[in-house]
Motif scaffolding. Structure first.
Motif, mmCIF file in Angstrom:
data_model
loop_
_atom_site.group_PDB
_atom_site.id
_atom_site.type_symbol
_atom_site.label_atom_id
_atom_site.label_comp_id
_atom_site.label_asym_id
_atom_site.label_seq_id
_atom_site.Cartn_x
_atom_site.Cartn_y
_atom_site.Cartn_z
ATOM 1 N N GLU A 1 0.854 -1.199 0.000
ATOM 2 C CA GLU A 1 0.000 0.000 0.000
ATOM 3 C C GLU A 1 0.886 1.244 0.000
ATOM 4 O O GLU A 1 1.793 1.367 0.808
ATOM 5 N N LEU A 2 0.546 2.147 -0.887
ATOM 6 C CA LEU A 2 1.310 3.388 -1.013
ATOM 7 C C LEU A 2 1.116 4.305 0.202
ATOM 8 O O LEU A 2 2.040 4.957 0.676
ATOM 9 N N ALA A 3 -0.093 4.329 0.731
ATOM 10 C CA ALA A 3 -0.401 5.176 1.893
ATOM 11 C C ALA A 3 0.234 4.571 3.150
ATOM 12 O O ALA A 3 0.727 3.449 3.120
ATOM 13 N N PRO A 4 0.195 5.315 4.281
ATOM 14 C CA PRO A 4 0.838 4.803 5.501
ATOM 15 C C PRO A 4 0.111 3.625 6.161
ATOM 16 O O PRO A 4 0.670 2.994 7.061
ATOM 17 N N ALA A 5 -1.122 3.324 5.776
ATOM 18 C CA ALA A 5 -1.878 2.236 6.413
ATOM 19 C C ALA A 5 -3.013 1.797 5.498
ATOM 20 O O ALA A 5 -3.403 2.546 4.599
ATOM 21 N N PRO A 6 -3.595 0.611 5.742
ATOM 22 C CA PRO A 6 -4.768 0.201 4.975
ATOM 23 C C PRO A 6 -5.960 1.111 5.275
ATOM 24 O O PRO A 6 -6.042 1.697 6.360
ATOM 25 N N LEU A 7 -6.870 1.217 4.339
ATOM 26 C CA LEU A 7 -8.146 1.931 4.484
ATOM 27 C C LEU A 7 -7.998 3.408 4.802
ATOM 28 O O LEU A 7 -8.976 4.101 5.078
ATOM 29 N N VAL A 8 -6.765 3.905 4.780
ATOM 30 C CA VAL A 8 -6.537 5.258 5.277
ATOM 31 C C VAL A 8 -7.187 6.302 4.362
ATOM 32 O O VAL A 8 -7.670 7.335 4.837
ATOM 33 N N SER B 1 -18.171 -3.659 5.188
ATOM 34 C CA SER B 1 -17.133 -4.575 4.722
ATOM 35 C C SER B 1 -16.978 -5.636 5.790
ATOM 36 O O SER B 1 -17.284 -5.402 6.958
ATOM 37 N N ILE B 2 -16.528 -6.821 5.372
ATOM 38 C CA ILE B 2 -16.205 -7.825 6.364
ATOM 39 C C ILE B 2 -14.796 -8.305 6.068
ATOM 40 O O ILE B 2 -14.482 -8.661 4.945
ATOM 41 N N GLN B 3 -13.934 -8.227 7.054
ATOM 42 C CA GLN B 3 -12.553 -8.643 6.866
ATOM 43 C C GLN B 3 -11.930 -9.028 8.205
ATOM 44 O O GLN B 3 -12.191 -8.411 9.226
ATOM 45 N N PHE B 4 -11.131 -10.090 8.175
ATOM 46 C CA PHE B 4 -10.435 -10.567 9.376
ATOM 47 C C PHE B 4 -11.396 -10.732 10.552
ATOM 48 O O PHE B 4 -11.088 -10.375 11.691
ATOM 49 N N GLY B 5 -12.589 -11.241 10.257
ATOM 50 C CA GLY B 5 -13.568 -11.511 11.308
ATOM 51 C C GLY B 5 -14.243 -10.279 11.874
ATOM 52 O O GLY B 5 -14.967 -10.369 12.864
ATOM 53 N N VAL C 1 -5.668 0.919 13.178
ATOM 54 C CA VAL C 1 -6.387 -0.258 13.689
ATOM 55 C C VAL C 1 -6.392 -1.349 12.628
ATOM 56 O O VAL C 1 -6.141 -2.527 12.899
ATOM 57 N N ALA C 2 -6.663 -0.945 11.384
ATOM 58 C CA ALA C 2 -6.720 -1.913 10.281
ATOM 59 C C ALA C 2 -5.347 -2.557 10.058
ATOM 60 O O ALA C 2 -5.255 -3.755 9.766
ATOM 61 N N ALA C 3 -4.294 -1.777 10.201
ATOM 62 C CA ALA C 3 -2.934 -2.323 10.025
ATOM 63 C C ALA C 3 -2.643 -3.379 11.093
ATOM 64 O O ALA C 3 -2.145 -4.468 10.795
ATOM 65 N N ASP C 4 -2.988 -3.060 12.341
ATOM 66 C CA ASP C 4 -2.787 -4.042 13.427
ATOM 67 C C ASP C 4 -3.577 -5.316 13.157
ATOM 68 O O ASP C 4 -3.086 -6.427 13.385
ATOM 69 N N LEU C 5 -4.806 -5.113 12.685
ATOM 70 C CA LEU C 5 -5.691 -6.248 12.412
ATOM 71 C C LEU C 5 -5.054 -7.171 11.366
ATOM 72 O O LEU C 5 -5.026 -8.395 11.522
ATOM 73 N N GLN C 6 -4.529 -6.569 10.297
ATOM 74 C CA GLN C 6 -3.929 -7.379 9.235
ATOM 75 C C GLN C 6 -2.696 -8.133 9.756
ATOM 76 O O GLN C 6 -2.542 -9.331 9.509
ATOM 77 N N ARG C 7 -1.867 -7.415 10.498
ATOM 78 C CA ARG C 7 -0.638 -8.069 10.976
ATOM 79 C C ARG C 7 -0.968 -9.167 11.973
ATOM 80 O O ARG C 7 -0.338 -10.225 11.981
ATOM 81 N N ALA C 8 -1.986 -8.921 12.835
ATOM 82 C CA ALA C 8 -2.381 -9.937 13.811
ATOM 83 C C ALA C 8 -2.866 -11.201 13.122
ATOM 84 O O ALA C 8 -2.811 -12.290 13.699
#
Lengths: 463, 406
Positions: free
Chosen positions: A184-191, A346-350, A201-208
């Motif tokens: 992702e070009l931006a600093p975080a997902p969904l930003v 949206s539904i992602q990572f539960g 929060v979304a970045a933590d979710l993805q990494r977790a």
């Protein structure tokens, strides 16, 4: 004949053409019949199949649970239309009221609805986009192909772009226990849609969930092997990732090129219209017989300072189609404005993510309920002291309340506490990536001196 | 605007004499959408205001947030999730839902269809040779009780024991210290304790013995939220047993009553079985099993319909009145299964939306379908029928019918 007589005659045996046979087009057709329109109805669509639902394509279809072919939209009623499928429209002649098709046919109309939607933005290097294993996701065929590629058990999937579609695809990969890298070009997902706080929060979710998330990087090259199969991606920081599947999830391109000569205010930003879904001409004048609905429409929203906003939301397509259909067969005094508050999910990572309002129309954001650490919360967005949007993670049932706060321009931050009190209730700057990223460049030029000869013409696009 | 012009409307609704037809009084109540009562509580009776409050995060279901204590609901050891706020409510409901519905247990309710049909047909077989049938005692009560017992893992043969407790508990829900004998409250408190003890005995046998019933599954759960404590399981089981008992019976009975009052509709359902789905939705709007949410607490000052409800106030939500609000439903007093846009309040709304709604729907659909198919020209013996005491869980206590004897 009075205008009431005209309207009655039009409802009885007028000719309506709908260009774009997906969700908005189908719902408009159904609404026209529900409104009592008994004239001829023609549906034009570039895909060969009947209208289908897109949200499952990045969710249940990709898990392999639902076959791509099982996404046909349920019908609310018989629309009794002539379906011209598999050929795109190539032009609109408003002098003679005809839609031109790519195969040369011409379809006459009294009124036309444009709901041509959006297509996936392809990878910018054509030869790399053609590599085996490189996908976009917008249509049924795309979803079917990607599902099969995932089922084949790739060693790693690269998702380019961490917007909603990209994030959902990454989530499915993890659910299927496939290694995935998200770039992702931006600093975080969904930003870009939700701002820096939710982005974190979304970045933590993805990494977790085991995603190899790389932010602030650009994919510069997709490299294939001798057989033309994708094998590696190169990043602008010099690093590489080996992957046999890449999904290009860089958003969409609005399908407006076919309107270039039409004289409508159509361009990469969509087709401008009023809240009654009537299209504007290039000069910004309202038309009487051309209506717009769905992803391709760009409609003023009074709540947001009358700015023209285009929304790629499922519910917006349905609601706008119903308003457009109503107005197509109603007199001036009976017309409805499309004034609903935008909403998407949206539904992602539960996690069920749901939003109301326009989160990008905000300067501050505050968590109002729940716990960010537990990934169940509501965050309210504010602009100059009033509530303009809200986003929930696994807390969607409260959003009706926030919709009401938006509709009534309630003060931000919302003052009172709730039983499910967050740890920190201090608003923070919303922090979106700068608008520079979104600028399209000049799209029109104004000519003429006398008020009677002032005109707008489209600038040549270089995209 | 708050007015107390007709402070007696609510009392007249609660009075037993209006049980058969509270709807004209609801219309009177709706003239003041948010009405302050003499005791400082508020009654909300219009659709949009009720819906708004049910989604308002400043409303609490926790009795501790009421400024005046309420004897009928206080003093319980562990509240069930219906009487809790997030995050505790969400956690407990989520843990219970894991074993009842999607996404973790998606096929449970739909998978019960054949069993439910068998129970229903067995009960109707039992009508044979009877002069009169009581739709309540012979059908609408035993059916959902059999189902909830099976689901929870409570022996059906114990029903005579817990039936008495459940009755006493339901009767104490609307306890009014000014008009009711203290006994009514005490019976309720004692019944709660007896039912808890009874369920505790069942739960004890379930530990370490995984099984299909809900008690076993809750007792042996190893989901992401961990396991409920025994007290939490008991509170949950208690809630589901009472709710599974005392609501669907009213929905089925109200449904049969409505159809018997409109024989052409009964005939239509007989010839159009698919009609049962929208018909049950319309029933949930027109003659719902739960008429009132007896109390919620204002966690802060809440403004609704230009009225400020002060923090700590008790708020009563008149669901059945909201579902008959002419500002929301066209011709609200007409029973019309073809109605579109029927977003009724029959199951409430928001985070406390009826947990068992999908089961209640299926039970009622199957029950009414079988009754209209198999009864021969049924007619009502008395109209209106006698009603149960409760204005909250409202429905006939008996519904006697006769069939064509040919």
């Amino acid at each position: 004949m009075t205008s009431a007589d005209n309207l009655r005659a039009f409802k009885r045996d007028g000719r309506i053409v709908i260009v774009g046979a997906s969700l908005a087009g189908l719902r408009a057709a159904e609404a026209l019949r529900a409104e009592g329109f008994t004239g001829s109805l023609t549906m034009i669509g570039d895909e060969t199949c009947e209208p289908y639902d897109r949200p499952p394509l990045s969710k249940q279809v990709l898990t392999g649970w639902v076959p791509a072919g099982d996404t046909t939209l349920p019908r609310r009623r018989d629309v009794n239309a002539e379906w011209l499928l598999g050929v795109p429209a190539s032009g609109l002649d408003l002098a003679t009221n005809h839609v031109r098709l790519a195969d040369g046919r011409e379809v006459p109309f009294d009124r036309v609805l444009i709901s041509t939607g959006v297509r996936a933005r392809p990878w910018f290097v054509e030869s790399e986009a053609a590599l085996d294993g490189v996908f976009v996701l917008r249509t049924r065929e795309h979803a079917e192909g990607l599902q099969q590629a995932l089922a084949a058990g790739p060693s790693r999937v690269l998702v380019i772009g961490a917007g909603f579609t990209g994030s959902e695809i990454a989530s499915i990969c993890r659910e299927r226990d496939i290694a995935v890298t998200v770039a992702e070009l931006a600093p975080a997902p969904l930003v870009g849609a939700l701002g820096a706080m939710i982005g974190d929060v979304a970045a933590d979710l993805q990494r977790a969930h085991g995603v190899d998330l790389r932010c602030g990087v650009k994919v510069t090259r997709l490299e294939g092997d001798d057989q033309g199969r994708l094998r590696r991606a190169h990043f602008d920081d010099g690093s590489t990732v080996d992957a046999d599947v890449a999904v290009v999830a860089l958003g969409g391109i609005r399908n407006t090129e076919w309107l270039r000569e039409s004289g409508l205010a159509a361009g990469p930003w969509g087709i401008a219209c009023d809240t009654g879904c009537r299209a504007l001409t290039l000069d910004g004048l309202i038309t009487d017989d051309v209506f717009v609905a769905g992803d391709v429409a760009r409609c003023p929203n009074p709540i947001y300072e009358y700015r023209l906003i285009s929304l790629e939301h499922w519910a917006n397509a349905v609601e706008q189609a119903e308003v457009a259909a109503h107005n197509m067969v109603s007199g001036q005094a009976d017309r409805w404005p499309h004034l609903s508050i935008p909403a998407f999910w949206s539904i992602q990572f539960g996690v069920n993510i749901k939003s109301v309002g326009v989160p990008t129309f905000a300067d501050e954001v505050v968590v109002t309920q729940g716990s960010v650490a537990d990934r169940r919360f509501v965050a309210a967005y504010g602009y100059r002291g009033r509530v303009t949007a809200a986003v929930s993670f696994n807390n969607a049932k409260w959003l009706d309340h926030y919709r009401q706060l938006i509709e009534t321009a309630a003060p931000f931050p919302p003052p009172s506490p709730t039983p499910d009190q967050p740890v920190d209730m201090k608003p923070v700057p919303v922090d979106f990536p700068g608008p520079v990223l979104l600028a399209q460049g000049a799209t029109v030029v104004v000519t003429g001196h006398d008020p009677s000869e002032r005109r707008v013409t489209a600038a040549q696009q270089n995209r | 605007m708050t007015t107390t012009e007709k402070p007696d409307t609510l009392l007249r609704i609660l009075d037993y004499s209006s049980r058969a037809d509270p709807y004209p009084l609801y219309a009177e109540l709706r003239e003041t959408p948010v009405a302050r009562q003499a005791d400082g509580s508020y009654v909300v009776s219009t659709y949009r205001e009720i819906a708004e409050l049910l989604h308002n995060p400043h409303l609490s279901s926790d009795v501790r947030n009421l400024s005046r204590p309420m004897e009928a609901v206080q003093g319980r050891t562990t509240p069930s999730f219906i009487n809790l706020d997030p995050p505790e409510h969400d956690r407990l409901r989520r843990m219970a839902m894991r074993h009842f519905g999607p996404p973790h247990t998606p096929g449970l309710v739909t998978g019960m269809e054949d069993d439910l049909t068998a129970v229903v047909n067995g009960l109707i077989d039992g009508f044979a040779g009877k002069e009169q049938i009581d739709i309540v005692d012979d059908f609408a009560y035993p059916f959902p009780v059999t189902v909830i017992c099976h689901l929870l893992g409570v022996p059906r043969e114990d029903e005579p024991r817990f039936h008495l407790w459940v009755d006493a508990i339901v009767n104490s829900i609307d306890y009014n210290p000014e008009t009711d004998p203290k006994e009514k409250l005490e019976n309720g408190v004692q019944a709660r304790e007896d039912l808890r003890q009874y369920l505790a005995g069942l739960l004890e046998q379930r530990h370490g013995k995984p099984g299909e019933d809900l008690l076993s599954r809750l007792a042996n759960d190893d989901g992401p939220d961990g396991r409920m404590t025994d007290e939490e399981i008991l509170a949950t089981a208690n809630l589901l047993l009472i709710a599974g008992h005392e609501t669907t019976v009213n929905l089925i009975t109200n449904g049969m009553l409505t159809l018997l009052r409109q024989p052409q509709m009964l005939q239509r359902l007989r010839s159009e079985p698919g009609l049962v789905v929208p018909l049950v939705e319309e029933l949930l709007r027109y003659e719902p099993p739960v008429h009132i949410i007896p109390w919620r607490a204002a966690y802060t000052d809440i403004t609704v319909a230009d009225t400020v409800i002060p923090k700590g106030s008790k708020i009563m939500l008149m669901l059945a009145s909201g579902s008959r609000d002419p500002n929301r439903f066209h011709d609200p007093d007409v029973f019309d299964p073809d109605r579109r846009d029927n977003e009724h309040l029959g199951f409430g709304s928001g985070i406390h939306l009826c947990f068992g709604g999908p089961l209640a729907r299926l039970e009622t659909q199957i029950a009414l379908t079988a009754l209209v198919q198999r009864l021969e020209e049924p007619t009502l013996v008395t109209d209106p029928p006698p009603y149960r005491p409760s204005p909250v869980l409202r429905g006939p206590i008996h519904l006697h019918i006769e069939q064509n004897k040919n």
